[in-house]
Design an enzyme around this catalytic site. Structure first.
Site, PDB file in Angstrom:
ATOM      1  N   ASN A 130       9.843 -10.211 -30.367  1.00  0.00           N
ATOM      2  CA  ASN A 130       9.716 -10.040 -31.809  1.00  0.00           C
ATOM      3  C   ASN A 130       8.910 -11.172 -32.444  1.00  0.00           C
ATOM      4  O   ASN A 130       8.185 -10.967 -33.416  1.00  0.00           O
ATOM      5  CB  ASN A 130      11.098  -9.973 -32.468  1.00  0.00           C
ATOM      6  N   TYR A 238       6.932   6.386 -24.552  1.00  0.00           N
ATOM      7  CA  TYR A 238       7.564   5.651 -25.638  1.00  0.00           C
ATOM      8  C   TYR A 238       7.102   4.199 -25.660  1.00  0.00           C
ATOM      9  O   TYR A 238       6.741   3.657 -26.701  1.00  0.00           O
ATOM     10  CB  TYR A 238       9.090   5.722 -25.499  1.00  0.00           C
ATOM     11  N   TYR A 239       7.086   3.591 -24.490  1.00  0.00           N
ATOM     12  CA  TYR A 239       6.627   2.212 -24.419  1.00  0.00           C
ATOM     13  C   TYR A 239       5.106   2.131 -24.412  1.00  0.00           C
ATOM     14  O   TYR A 239       4.525   1.129 -24.827  1.00  0.00           O
ATOM     15  CB  TYR A 239       7.257   1.488 -23.221  1.00  0.00           C
ATOM     16  N   ARG A 241       3.137   3.826 -26.343  1.00  0.00           N
ATOM     17  CA  ARG A 241       2.831   3.734 -27.768  1.00  0.00           C
ATOM     18  C   ARG A 241       2.999   2.290 -28.257  1.00  0.00           C
ATOM     19  O   ARG A 241       2.145   1.736 -28.929  1.00  0.00           O
ATOM     20  CB  ARG A 241       3.788   4.653 -28.534  1.00  0.00           C
ATOM     21  N   HIS A 390      12.832   0.190 -17.646  1.00  0.00           N
ATOM     22  CA  HIS A 390      13.138   1.286 -18.564  1.00  0.00           C
ATOM     23  C   HIS A 390      12.973   2.660 -17.916  1.00  0.00           C
ATOM     24  O   HIS A 390      13.066   3.684 -18.589  1.00  0.00           O
ATOM     25  CB  HIS A 390      12.263   1.193 -19.816  1.00  0.00           C
ATOM     26  N   HIS A 392      13.794   5.951 -15.548  1.00  0.00           N
ATOM     27  CA  HIS A 392      14.987   6.723 -15.217  1.00  0.00           C
ATOM     28  C   HIS A 392      14.888   7.244 -13.781  1.00  0.00           C
ATOM     29  O   HIS A 392      13.796   7.380 -13.240  1.00  0.00           O
ATOM     30  CB  HIS A 392      15.150   7.888 -16.196  1.00  0.00           C
ATOM     31  N   ASP A 410      15.021  16.352 -22.172  1.00  0.00           N
ATOM     32  CA  ASP A 410      15.321  15.063 -21.561  1.00  0.00           C
ATOM     33  C   ASP A 410      16.143  14.297 -22.587  1.00  0.00           C
ATOM     34  O   ASP A 410      15.810  14.291 -23.768  1.00  0.00           O
ATOM     35  CB  ASP A 410      14.016  14.327 -21.250  1.00  0.00           C
ATOM     36  N   ARG A 415      20.891   5.063 -27.180  1.00  0.00           N
ATOM     37  CA  ARG A 415      20.660   3.895 -28.011  1.00  0.00           C
ATOM     38  C   ARG A 415      20.536   4.328 -29.453  1.00  0.00           C
ATOM     39  O   ARG A 415      19.975   5.392 -29.723  1.00  0.00           O
ATOM     40  CB  ARG A 415      19.335   3.243 -27.572  1.00  0.00           C
ATOM     41  N   HIS A 441      19.133  14.672 -15.821  1.00  0.00           N
ATOM     42  CA  HIS A 441      17.763  15.204 -15.814  1.00  0.00           C
ATOM     43  C   HIS A 441      17.711  16.566 -15.134  1.00  0.00           C
ATOM     44  O   HIS A 441      18.729  17.053 -14.650  1.00  0.00           O
ATOM     45  CB  HIS A 441      16.838  14.193 -15.119  1.00  0.00           C
ATOM     46  N   GLU A 641      16.386  39.345 -40.895  1.00  0.00           N
ATOM     47  CA  GLU A 641      17.386  40.125 -40.176  1.00  0.00           C
ATOM     48  C   GLU A 641      16.747  41.159 -39.254  1.00  0.00           C
ATOM     49  O   GLU A 641      17.133  42.320 -39.234  1.00  0.00           O
ATOM     50  CB  GLU A 641      18.379  40.760 -41.150  1.00  0.00           C
TER      51      GLU A 641
HETATM   52 ZN   LIG Z   1      15.421  10.422 -18.882  1.00  0.00          ZN
END
Ligand SMILES: [Zn+2]
Ligand SMILES: [Zn+2]
Lengths: 708, 708
Positions: A130, A238-239, A241, A390, A392, A410, A415, A441, A641
């Site tokens: 950080n 995710y990481y 990015r 990180h 899996h 997934d 967290r 998974h 409907e």
């Molecule tokens: Zn996973």
């Protein structure tokens, strides 16, 4: 150092062109997207000015008050700096000055953060990562106003903020700075950008080449190693990015200050390739949530506003403009201004989302992420390497998106980011006990243990093998294999997307064949999203007491709702998701069970989401082949409907094993047949033959497709 | 019959103005919203023409093939008729003609539907309600093309379709036609509109006044009885929406053909009032899902496109235009054209959503629905009567919407409408065993039995009493009471919305006081939507085996996750929904438990959604007061990874009972205090006094509010 912007003085901006910034400000009103950013930043900075200087002594972990305040402060320094350059208004340089002078009082006094949880304690924050992020942003804000300050203030801030922080992150933190890891990239970028701002070649060289300046560490080494040749980042989207921003922003600084380094051409243009690949790692704008990922992360994030703008500045690729349109945001900087201007000029082109094989590993030989796309559907097969801490334990896992929704899912990470009541926003215990485990998974579990027995070191050493990939046409297909996930066990999986006329979305065929040296229990889970509406498999429900499925490796988190025994015709379930039906049909191996379960057992703190899973199980077998078909069909319109096609259009699913091939036959209710043949051989274009219903069929290469 | 449109011939259209329709067609291109409808209808009808005439012999129940085909057919007749009138193209009249001639072959042969489930068997459909809907639409389509057919075709269709169907729905179905019920309204409208089209005064009079034409039944009687004076329909919003269409469309036909009846002024303009009230019964466009309701029903539905257009035609109220904007749709008829035109002209005004007390019952004396609104929040307190067979046993129940989401929820009905695999789309067994039961709602359950012991007849005879309502200002409040839900038990509930500076949304105070003639067990459930992030109540979790809460009355459907014992300071839970935190805090009665449970037990067919509930429980008490506070706070932004205000801003919640009043004190963390006093007396403006922390406080009327 030569500066591309021609900053002659020793205090003018080097990270942004003063002239371009001024021009952006002058023309902002013509371009809504940029004007909105200007307005938003003005509002936020003015609110911060109203609230007054708050530079607290560091105390709280992530999500806590001092943590959030220092985050707000770096954002404010960054925004106010840019606002000063764009508008020329002194209130903004005054604000940056006041904040940084407060930090000049604080920084020299700081020791390790009191809430530090591990050896990489920060100063302002609980972890030094950080602090790096703080410095990357503060350096940009400071650079923009530095020439507006008195020499005395400048000297004080240079010394007591930037040199202090740069020294802490470099010389004083070799264990971070010299690593090959995204935390190091952030530290490299922070120190290098500080170097440019302070006109300190030493800092820049350390950032580029490591503390000893040999190139064994540092930014260039990170570029060599952290991305695969296809721009895939080992830890996953995710990481990727998150990791992208320091690469992009520091590369831009290098380009501006040392154009002779041709940083955007380095390693065949890896920075730009990584940006494009990051965009490919999304569905409907949201990142595939593999590994430790928060599922709500999309391209609408600061990292990607910057990446899109920088890439557009460097390449002029107008496909990037359509991404910016989807984001609805641009960076408050000249490169963002250009994006807004060219969108307004109607230059945006569709981004070329496509089926892609993204090789993993620095040399591209550690498995791959296989992405199969059609206009309505995206299939992701995770045949990548572990991807560090990180990662899996989910080798040969797959995900499916269809009709705008996540269908085969997934879990992502367990967290609650930045939510203090959930262990300070850190990864929860259930991230290890559930989210990382194989059973969480959609891939094979042998004897209720996770891949590599859940051991990271073993996992890091063994990647799956991507054997074959065909992206494009009516049959898209990926085959991969791994023999290191379990001792004595090899399993190979082919997943194919079959476009069939009359179906809006392709049908997905999944053939997973495993052999074991000793008899074993094989589980193949499918985590799906939707409400079960037809459970054709004969089953017994646990109506008044739900047992837990197992005791460890994630099994302890599953409640068993029902256990079924699929037969050759009672072999499917149908669920409904957002008005579309999904039928999952299997060819049941002899003695197979189907277990219907839900996550949430052994979860005393309500940390887990409760989501359904079905598990095909075969016990005491030396080998098994799971053959499954996922069929999206029909439409249920709750508002009007109306319902069409709620019943599966498949009459039968058949599987035959020949000497050297797998044959899957889909018989449709309307009498049509589609046959997929998969040869064991994956290379070359040898001819293979099988007999199907007395009729010989032959094909060249790994797979064949026969419609009749 | 005089016709307002001046149709002189015996075959020209009487339900639509031929001139206006032609004009709509000529100007359609100028008004996108109308042009889109035209395009959509063309596309749908052309697809139907492509598919060819399909008028199957009735066989399947709801959701089945013949059911859906006859639904598509009436829609196609209706659309093609309008298209013919608007475009003048003969292909459309030909299509209506062909379809209706096919029905002319079929209709005379039909007996009761083979899949009929009860005594109101239809002919084309499994229940006659669907036949009425068919006829309402077919009559409009036929009316539009009737003068384009040969006298021979016209005669055949008149006789063999419309007279056959009208006779079946009127003379042959007195048990439906003469009822006071929305099924009867549909039948009345179908028969009456057919009467206008066939120029048959007898049919019209029966439709208006009942089979014996005395007015004891029929459309006018339905208008007298089915809506309350505030335009609230006894069965609740979901059925109100559905019931509305025949009222609106038949009223429009009456106005066009018998303007002297001044139907839109009947009973103080009840048709228009019902339309406006229907719109008030929504949050973010979605209907409050009380009673048997599908939760995905919004204002985007055919019934409301028609209602908005008709109301706009009659009143010119431009607030209706903003509803049409939200709908994004208009009816393909001249009244829809006017809506599209005036939206394009910028005439739309915001709809005046407001706090409203909607009295229930024909005379407005059978309880009420209390709606409290602020810009960010809507609170619904269900103090209405039972509302016939689709009513739930949920007296004094409440719902909360906040920040765009449903926070305190209602399950709605247990049904998968039109999904054949789920019992043909009918109400499921779990609708009775769960959805209707009191425990499935947010109101008091005594001794684990539902209100009125779950008996509809008793329920129909007893409504709650709405004692007080204050909508508007910083304190909005509703008080109601019922003493008939359980023998010997009276309970009164006040729910208040307190606007407090510094909070984006109001805080909600809930005081429920019950007295029982004999000691009893009191349960107060709260069904909430979100993920628990802080459970401050000391509790024991059922981690490895979840017991079922009870054996009957809905309790058999709840798994118990944990049981807690709230204390005076460990008295709250916090959940997260869409980036906002919600803290539910209680003043625990002596010995109170808090049970954390989830729906889904005893559900062998996976019919139930799995949703969390917390239950305050007090056992063996003769009286109890549950005091609760729901506090929306903070913001979690997953995309930007920022969090503010995740901790409750309330330090303490206190409750005091005086001789004749309840006193609730909210102490904020910043030291401020808000006190709400509620006098037992609900009428008049007598002065009441209490002593709070040694300080006397007095107020006039039912409640007082003191901020300090
Ligand atoms: Zn996973
Ligand atoms: Zn209900």
């Amino acid at each position: 150092l030569a500066n591309a912007h021609g900053a002659e003085s020793t205090s003018g901006p080097v990270l942004i062109s003063a002239r371009d910034a001024t021009q952006s400000g002058a023309q902002a009103q013509q371009y809504l997207l940029f004007q909105q950013e200007l307005d938003r930043a003005r509002k936020e900075v003015e609110a911060a000015i109203q609230a007054g200087i708050q530079v607290p002594t560091p105390k709280d972990p992530g999500g806590g008050d001092t943590h959030e305040q220092h985050k707000r402060n770096y954002k404010s320094i960054y925004q106010a700096g840019l606002l000063y350059r764009i508008t020329g208004e002194q209130q903004y340089s005054d604000w940056v000055r006041s904040l940084l002078l407060a930090y000049a009082d604080l920084c020299p006094k700081l020791g390790p953060h009191p809430a530090a949880a591990n050896q990489t304690a920060g100063r302002l924050f609980w972890q030094s990562l950080n602090d790096s992020v703080w410095l990357v942003h503060a350096a940009q804000g400071y650079d923009a106003v530095r020439d507006a300050l008195s020499a005395q203030d400048r000297g004080r801030i240079d010394r007591q903020v930037f040199r202090v922080m740069a020294k802490f992150l470099s010389d004083d933190s070799p264990q971070v700075f010299n690593r090959i890891h995204n935390h190091a990239t952030w530290a490299n970028a922070a120190v290098g950008m500080t170097g440019y701002v302070l006109r300190d070649t030493e800092l820049v060289d350390k950032a580029l080449l490591g503390l000893d300046k040999t190139g064994k560490a540092g930014f260039l080494k990170q570029l060599d190693v952290l991305f695969s040749p296809d721009g895939y980042y080992a830890e996953g989207p995710y990481y990727q990015r998150y990791a992208l921003l320091p690469f992009v922003i520091f590369a831009q600084a290098i380009q501006n200050n040392q154009p002779e380094r041709k940083i955007f051409e380095y390693r065949d243009g890896i920075v730009l390739e990584a940006i494009r690949t990051t965009i490919q790692l999304t569905y409907d704008g949201y990142f595939f949530p593999i590994n430790d990922a928060m599922p709500d992360k999309s391209l609408r994030t600061d990292e990607l506003y910057q990446a899109v703008a920088t890439a557009y500045q460097v390449t002029g690729d107008t496909a990037l403009l359509s991404i910016a349109q989807w984001q609805g945001r641009v960076v408050l900087a000249p490169e963002g201004f250009a994006v807004a201007r060219d969108i307004a000029a109607g230059k945006a082109q569709p981004f070329p989302f496509a089926s892609r094989l993204l090789r993993d590993g620095p040399r591209g030989d550690q498995g791959a992420l296989a992405i199969l796309r059609t206009p309505s559907q995206t299939l992701v097969m995770k045949n990548t390497a572990q991807g560090m801490g990180h990662g899996h334990f989910d080798k040969l896992n797959w995900l499916l998106y269809d009709n705008g929704n996540s269908i085969v899912t997934d879990y992502g990470s367990a967290r609650f980011l930045n939510i203090q009541a959930k262990q300070g926003g850190r990864y929860l215990r259930e991230n290890d006990s559930w989210a990382k485990q194989t059973i969480a998974h959609n891939t094979l579990v042998v004897n209720e243990r996770s891949h590599f027995n859940g051991d990271l070191k073993t996992a890091e050493k063994n990647a799956p093998e991507q054997l074959f990939f065909a992206g494009g046409g009516a049959t898209q297909l990926s085959t991969a294999e791994i023999s290191s996930a379990y001792p004595g066990v090899t399993f190979r999986r082919t997943i194919a997307q079959l476009t069939i006329s009359g179906y809006e979305s392709p049908l997905v065929v999944d053939v997973l064949r495993a052999t074991s040296a000793t008899p074993a229990q094989f589980d193949l889970p499918l985590h799906y999203s939707g409400h079960l509406i037809n459970l054709a498999v004969p089953h017994k429900s646990n109506v008044a007491a739900r047992p837990v499925l197992g005791r460890a490796n994630g099994y302890q988190h599953l409640w068993v709702d029902a256990v079924g025994a699929p037969s050759s015709d009672k072999n499917f379930v149908t669920w409904l998701n957002d008005g579309r039906f999904y039928t999952y049909r299997v060819v049941p191996p002899s003695g197979a069970q189907m277990i219907f379960a839900e996550s949430g057992a052994n979860d005393p703190n309500f940390n887990l989401r409760r989501e359904p899973v079905l598990i095909q199980r075969v016990t005491n077998a030396a080998n098994v082949t799971f053959v499954s078909l996922l069929e999206p069909h029909g439409r249920h319109d709750g508002a009007n409907e109306t319902t069409v096609g709620s019943q599966s259009g498949v009459r039968a699913l058949r599987y035959t094993r020949t000497a050297d091939a797998d044959v899957v036959q889909i018989e449709l209710a309307d009498g049509r047949n589609t046959i997929l043949t998969i040869a064991d051989a994956v290379d070359g274009d040898a001819t293979h033959s099988v007999n199907i219903a007395g009729r010989p069929r032959s094909w060249q290469g790994h797979f064949g497709r026969f419609d009749q």
